[in-house]
Enzyme design. Structure first.
Site, mmCIF file in Angstrom:
data_model
loop_
_atom_site.group_PDB
_atom_site.id
_atom_site.type_symbol
_atom_site.label_atom_id
_atom_site.label_comp_id
_atom_site.label_asym_id
_atom_site.label_seq_id
_atom_site.Cartn_x
_atom_site.Cartn_y
_atom_site.Cartn_z
ATOM 1 N N ASP A 89 0.835 -1.199 0.000
ATOM 2 C CA ASP A 89 0.000 0.000 0.000
ATOM 3 C C ASP A 89 0.871 1.251 0.000
ATOM 4 O O ASP A 89 0.545 2.252 -0.635
ATOM 5 C CB ASP A 89 -0.892 0.026 1.255
ATOM 6 C CG ASP A 89 -1.961 -1.048 1.184
ATOM 7 O OD1 ASP A 89 -2.030 -1.739 0.145
ATOM 8 O OD2 ASP A 89 -2.710 -1.193 2.167
ATOM 9 N N ASP A 124 0.744 4.314 -2.609
ATOM 10 C CA ASP A 124 0.461 5.697 -2.225
ATOM 11 C C ASP A 124 1.531 6.660 -2.721
ATOM 12 O O ASP A 124 1.240 7.779 -3.138
ATOM 13 C CB ASP A 124 0.347 5.811 -0.698
ATOM 14 C CG ASP A 124 -0.924 5.159 -0.195
ATOM 15 O OD1 ASP A 124 -1.841 4.958 -1.022
ATOM 16 O OD2 ASP A 124 -0.996 4.839 1.008
ATOM 17 N N SER A 162 -35.582 -5.420 -18.056
ATOM 18 C CA SER A 162 -35.197 -6.398 -17.044
ATOM 19 C C SER A 162 -35.500 -7.809 -17.545
ATOM 20 O O SER A 162 -35.895 -7.990 -18.689
ATOM 21 C CB SER A 162 -35.905 -6.102 -15.736
ATOM 22 O OG SER A 162 -37.280 -6.188 -15.957
ATOM 23 N N GLU A 216 -25.196 -17.827 -15.386
ATOM 24 C CA GLU A 216 -24.407 -16.864 -14.612
ATOM 25 C C GLU A 216 -25.089 -16.609 -13.281
ATOM 26 O O GLU A 216 -26.275 -16.891 -13.127
ATOM 27 C CB GLU A 216 -24.355 -15.510 -15.341
ATOM 28 C CG GLU A 216 -23.694 -15.571 -16.682
ATOM 29 C CD GLU A 216 -23.884 -14.279 -17.469
ATOM 30 O OE1 GLU A 216 -24.336 -13.278 -16.887
ATOM 31 O OE2 GLU A 216 -23.587 -14.304 -18.664
ATOM 32 N N ASP A 223 -27.073 -9.077 -6.918
ATOM 33 C CA ASP A 223 -28.141 -8.256 -6.359
ATOM 34 C C ASP A 223 -27.592 -6.889 -5.948
ATOM 35 O O ASP A 223 -27.302 -6.636 -4.786
ATOM 36 C CB ASP A 223 -28.739 -8.992 -5.149
ATOM 37 C CG ASP A 223 -30.017 -8.341 -4.677
ATOM 38 O OD1 ASP A 223 -30.555 -7.487 -5.408
ATOM 39 O OD2 ASP A 223 -30.488 -8.689 -3.582
ATOM 40 N N ARG A 271 -30.092 2.708 -14.340
ATOM 41 C CA ARG A 271 -31.228 2.228 -15.126
ATOM 42 C C ARG A 271 -32.318 3.297 -15.259
ATOM 43 O O ARG A 271 -32.897 3.468 -16.311
ATOM 44 C CB ARG A 271 -31.851 0.995 -14.472
ATOM 45 C CG ARG A 271 -33.086 0.520 -15.218
ATOM 46 C CD ARG A 271 -33.991 -0.300 -14.324
ATOM 47 N NE ARG A 271 -33.366 -1.521 -13.931
ATOM 48 C CZ ARG A 271 -33.311 -2.602 -14.705
ATOM 49 N NH1 ARG A 271 -33.882 -2.587 -15.882
ATOM 50 N NH2 ARG A 271 -32.700 -3.666 -14.297
ATOM 51 N N TYR A 302 -22.911 -7.920 -19.586
ATOM 52 C CA TYR A 302 -23.715 -7.796 -20.805
ATOM 53 C C TYR A 302 -23.083 -6.737 -21.710
ATOM 54 O O TYR A 302 -22.989 -5.577 -21.319
ATOM 55 C CB TYR A 302 -25.140 -7.397 -20.397
ATOM 56 C CG TYR A 302 -26.160 -7.344 -21.507
ATOM 57 C CD1 TYR A 302 -26.068 -8.146 -22.632
ATOM 58 C CD2 TYR A 302 -27.259 -6.483 -21.403
ATOM 59 C CE1 TYR A 302 -27.033 -8.093 -23.624
ATOM 60 C CE2 TYR A 302 -28.231 -6.430 -22.379
ATOM 61 C CZ TYR A 302 -28.114 -7.238 -23.491
ATOM 62 O OH TYR A 302 -29.069 -7.182 -24.465
ATOM 63 N N LYS A 341 -34.839 -17.254 -9.584
ATOM 64 C CA LYS A 341 -34.551 -16.644 -8.278
ATOM 65 C C LYS A 341 -34.430 -17.721 -7.205
ATOM 66 O O LYS A 341 -35.269 -18.616 -7.118
ATOM 67 C CB LYS A 341 -35.687 -15.697 -7.896
ATOM 68 C CG LYS A 341 -35.850 -14.538 -8.873
ATOM 69 C CD LYS A 341 -35.068 -13.344 -8.452
ATOM 70 C CE LYS A 341 -35.890 -12.510 -7.530
ATOM 71 N NZ LYS A 341 -35.492 -11.121 -7.465
ATOM 72 N N CYS A 356 -45.434 6.935 29.990
ATOM 73 C CA CYS A 356 -44.656 5.756 29.637
ATOM 74 C C CYS A 356 -43.371 6.200 28.928
ATOM 75 O O CYS A 356 -43.413 6.803 27.860
ATOM 76 C CB CYS A 356 -45.526 4.870 28.737
ATOM 77 S SG CYS A 356 -44.701 3.385 28.167
HETATM 78 S S1 IVH Z 1 -28.432 -9.747 -18.036
HETATM 79 C C1 IVH Z 1 -31.846 -7.763 -20.890
HETATM 80 N N1 IVH Z 1 -27.011 -10.889 -16.181
HETATM 81 O O1 IVH Z 1 -30.962 -8.503 -12.874
HETATM 82 C C2 IVH Z 1 -31.375 -7.889 -19.496
HETATM 83 N N2 IVH Z 1 -28.636 -9.290 -15.498
HETATM 84 O O2 IVH Z 1 -34.210 -8.201 -13.969
HETATM 85 C C3 IVH Z 1 -29.929 -8.209 -19.440
HETATM 86 N N3 IVH Z 1 -28.653 -8.866 -13.075
HETATM 87 O O3 IVH Z 1 -31.680 -5.883 -15.073
HETATM 88 C C4 IVH Z 1 -29.468 -8.381 -18.070
HETATM 89 N N4 IVH Z 1 -27.036 -10.261 -12.568
HETATM 90 O O4 IVH Z 1 -29.872 -5.575 -13.195
HETATM 91 C C5 IVH Z 1 -27.999 -10.004 -16.438
HETATM 92 N N5 IVH Z 1 -25.616 -11.960 -14.677
HETATM 93 C C6 IVH Z 1 -26.592 -11.080 -14.917
HETATM 94 C C7 IVH Z 1 -27.226 -10.340 -13.904
HETATM 95 C C8 IVH Z 1 -28.250 -9.448 -14.228
HETATM 96 C C9 IVH Z 1 -27.906 -9.367 -12.100
HETATM 97 C C10 IVH Z 1 -29.724 -7.875 -12.868
HETATM 98 C C11 IVH Z 1 -29.803 -6.796 -13.886
HETATM 99 C C12 IVH Z 1 -31.105 -7.042 -14.610
HETATM 100 C C13 IVH Z 1 -31.904 -7.717 -13.540
HETATM 101 C C14 IVH Z 1 -32.951 -8.652 -14.097
#
Ligand code: IVH
Length: 664
Positions: free
Chosen positions: A32, A36, A81, A111, A115, A134, A224, A310, A428
């Site tokens: 480190d 620095d 999404s 993949e 979150d 987004r 992506y 999920k 109270c």
């Molecule tokens: S691909 C067309 N890959 O989950 C959508 N999304 O509702 C392409 N997310 O909007 C997204 N991990 O914010 C993709 N390995 C992953 C992801 C991922 C998390 C999120 C992303 C997306 C939402 C799905």
């Protein structure tokens, strides 16, 4: 001069390589201290030679330009999404649907679903030019200055085989470790806690000051790629390429050729994800070939070539040690379970909500029982069940208390409600302290004190209600532990500033049961000063939009209590605002009185919030969804198709920004 420029550039490259090894590969190569020293040298050279400034220099990662609010930018490709699935059956359906539609060999890339907060990064000529959230999918906030502080995001790409211009999307995350530390700090400073790392990351990204963002140590995973000229037809292969350009790409990626392989991946990661440093909530399945993705196409909301599976909410099992009954500021009693500490989705859980008396009864829970705990969206997790098979010795049955644990008063319950409350509102302790805390809170009077200080003042006998905060003398406070002149000055300053807090927040601060922030605003708009509000009849109160019988009765009950009226009178003499400002009043019209608006889409001239405020100022009302009560839809670009259809069915008038501005 050229030599200096070269030196600066060499240093920038070297420091970025160190950052990459540290933050992306987790394989630091220097100490480190050495790092620095290099950074300091670069800072010095850049300061001496401002002509070589570069926003993508590693020195800029600490954050610099402070902007007031974020600029809104349109996404080149809308940010949609994924369709969510929760069962193996739905994964099978997706696979079979894809197989039928393509009618040729295909691969599914599996993949992790991270979150965090989704982000879109734009690179031109190998340099980061823009980072956009987004937003509503069509437009997002330009948070580039903040994103530049995230060390795992390359400001300049490695190699030279990247497309001249492309977009890469992914997730900004706050690692569990950083999240825990941040919440610990916030607890010490008496600041509200973040419920989960996603909220913390999102709150951090929206910070106006990039220096704060830099300090919060966010991380990223990208997943992506978008652009006219991507390296190959394979999504997986493109991500592997992006890895060589310096992006943090997950190692948890696999190309699968059968449902069995997909389920193996899902089952493996459902367990293994608990050991990851960041939060994940599922698996994303994507058809790997971009050509096949194009063939499958999109629905209005999400791609047909991908879905998210999920994970079930993570559960932990832990022994119930005891139950506390907490009394809130309105007297409501909440049961909280004390558990043997247990690890649950990244944090250690020791306390969990037991909901209310009815649920305790239904769970038939005993002390010593092994209970299931889950995390919801709230800060405190909840007990969802009891593992009766693990009961080897039965302890006392948990029963809801009959008397207040703080003051001993007999608890009462309102008809039709699950919650028990202590009716001794003025005798109270936790209720009195809770009201003072609420009054001083960030969304109310914003006086610089929290739970601990209220306790300290109260226990020292210095305050009995919120008005006493205004008469405290510096000498009285200075006698207390941990107070010095500087902190006393800060306190007094915040007391002075609270006298400028607008009327509607003062109403909220009074803590009238059932009157939240929006309720207080509605009351303030309808009754322009406190005397009007205190004198309002039940009929006058329920005549206000969205003020129902419960709120109306609560307001009447509140002002019927003498000590509440005395409190208001005292606060009035100390100079708090008990009426709407002249200015606010002067700007008011009733041009839109009796009209209900729904706002939809994206606007060019003003933000949605500005339009909402204009509607209210002119006497109109905002509603969230279209119904027969809607008079107008104020529609911007890309209004949602569902809203449009409903509006047409109901024959509701759709107006543009210009139409609206002419109306007022
Ligand atoms: S691909 C067309 N890959 O989950 C959508 N999304 O509702 C392409 N997310 O909007 C997204 N991990 O914010 C993709 N390995 C992953 C992801 C991922 C998390 C999120 C992303 C997306 C939402 C799905």
């Amino acid at each position: 001069m050229e030599a200096i420029k070269e030196k600066i550039e060499a240093l920038r490259k070297e420091i970025e390589r160190m950052n990459y090894r540290y933050y992306v590969l987790s394989e630091p190569e220097v100490s480190d201290y050495d790092f620095d020293m290099k950074l300091k040298e670069l800072e010095r050279l850049e300061k001496e030679h401002p002509e070589f400034f570069d926003p993508n220099s590693p020195t800029q990662r600490v954050g610099s330009d402070v902007s007031k609010s974020f600029e809104q930018v349109e996404h080149a490709y809308p940010m949609l999404s994924l369709a969510n699935t929760y069962s193996e059956g739905e994964v099978q359906d997706f696979y079979n649907r894809t197989k039928r539609a393509l009618n040729e060999d295909f691969e599914i890339d599996c993949e992790l679903k991270y979150d965090g907060v989704s982000i879109s990064l734009i690179y031109e000529n190998g340099a980061l030019t823009q980072a956009i959230t987004r937003g509503d999918g069509v437009r997002g906030d330009n948070v580039t200055a903040n994103v530049r502080t995230i060390k795992s995001i390359p400001l300049r790409l490695h190699g030279n085989d990247w497309p001249q211009k492309f977009e890469i999307r992914g997730e900004i995350l706050m690692p569990w470790r950083v999240f825990d530390e941040l919440n610990r700090e916030r607890e010490e400073n008496e600041e509200p806690l973040f419920a989960n790392p996603r909220n913390a990351a999102s709150g951090t990204l929206k910070q106006q000051n990039p220096t704060v963002v830099a300090a919060r140590k966010l991380d990223s995973y990208l997943y992506y790629l978008l652009g006219e000229t991507l390296p190959t037809d394979g999504h997986f292969e493109n991500l592997e390429k992006a890895r060589t350009w310096g992006f943090k790409i997950s190692d948890a990626m696999k190309k699968c050729r059968s449902l069995d392989e997909i389920f193996d991946f899902i089952n493996y990661w459902d367990k293994e994800r608990k050991n990851l440093p960041v939060a994940t909530d599922g698996i994303v399945l994507k058809v790997n070939s971009l050509r096949q993705q194009l063939n499958l196409g999109w629905t209005a909301k999400s791609p047909r070539w991908a879905i998210a599976y999920k994970f079930k909410a993570e559960q932990a099992e832990s022994r119930l040690l005891s139950v506390d009954f907490q009394v809130g500021r309105t007297g409501t009693v909440t049961p909280v379970a004390n558990l043997e500490p247990v690890q649950l989705s990244g944090t250690v859980v020791k306390r969990a909500s037991l909901h209310n008396a009815d649920i305790i009864e239904a769970l038939d829970v005993h002390i010593g029982d092994s209970c299931y705990v889950e995390k919801g969206g709230e800060i405190i997790p909840k007990i969802t069940g009891v593992n009766k098979e693990a009961r080897f010795m039965i302890g006392d049955k948990v029963r809801f208390i009959t008397h207040c644990p703080a003051c001993g008063a007999k608890l009462e319950r309102k008809e039709g409600e699950a919650a028990w409350f202590c009716p001794n509102h003025f005798g109270c302790e936790p209720q009195i302290k809770g009201r003072i805390e609420h009054f001083a809170g960030r969304k109310a009077m914003y006086v610089n004190i929290g739970e601990e200080t209220v306790n300290q003042f109260f226990n020292a006998g210095l305050i009995k209600n919120a008005a006493d905060l205004y008469t405290l003398q510096p000498a009285q406070i200075l006698k207390l532990d941990r107070w010095a002149q500087k902190s006393v000055d800060n306190y007094l300053e915040s007391i002075e500033e609270s006298k400028n807090v607008p009327y509607e927040r003062v109403i909220f601060a009074l803590g009238i049961p059932e009157v939240g922030e929006t309720g207080a605003k509605r009351l303030a708009n309808a009754f322009h000063n406190i005397d009007a509000l205190m004198g309002a009849t039940y009929e006058q109160l329920i005549a206000v939009d969205d003020v129902g019988g419960v709120i109306a009765q609560s307001v009447i009950d509140f002002f019927n209590v003498e000590s509440n009226r005395v409190l208001v009178e005292r606060l009035r003499t100390y100079g708090l605002k008990f009426a709407l400002d002249e200015e606010t009043l002067a700007e008011r019209t009733d041009k839109l009185a009796g009209r209900t608006f729904v706002i939809s889409g994206v606007f060019a001239l003003h933000s949605r919030d500005e339009y909402k405020a204009m509607i209210e100022k002119n006497g109109g009302k905002n509603a969230g969804s279209v119904s027969s009560k809607t008079d107008f839809i104020l529609a911007g670009e890309n209004m949602g198709p569902a809203k449009l259809e409903k509006a047409q069915q109901l024959g509701i008038k759709i107006i543009s920004e210009d139409d609206f501005l002419k109306m007022i």
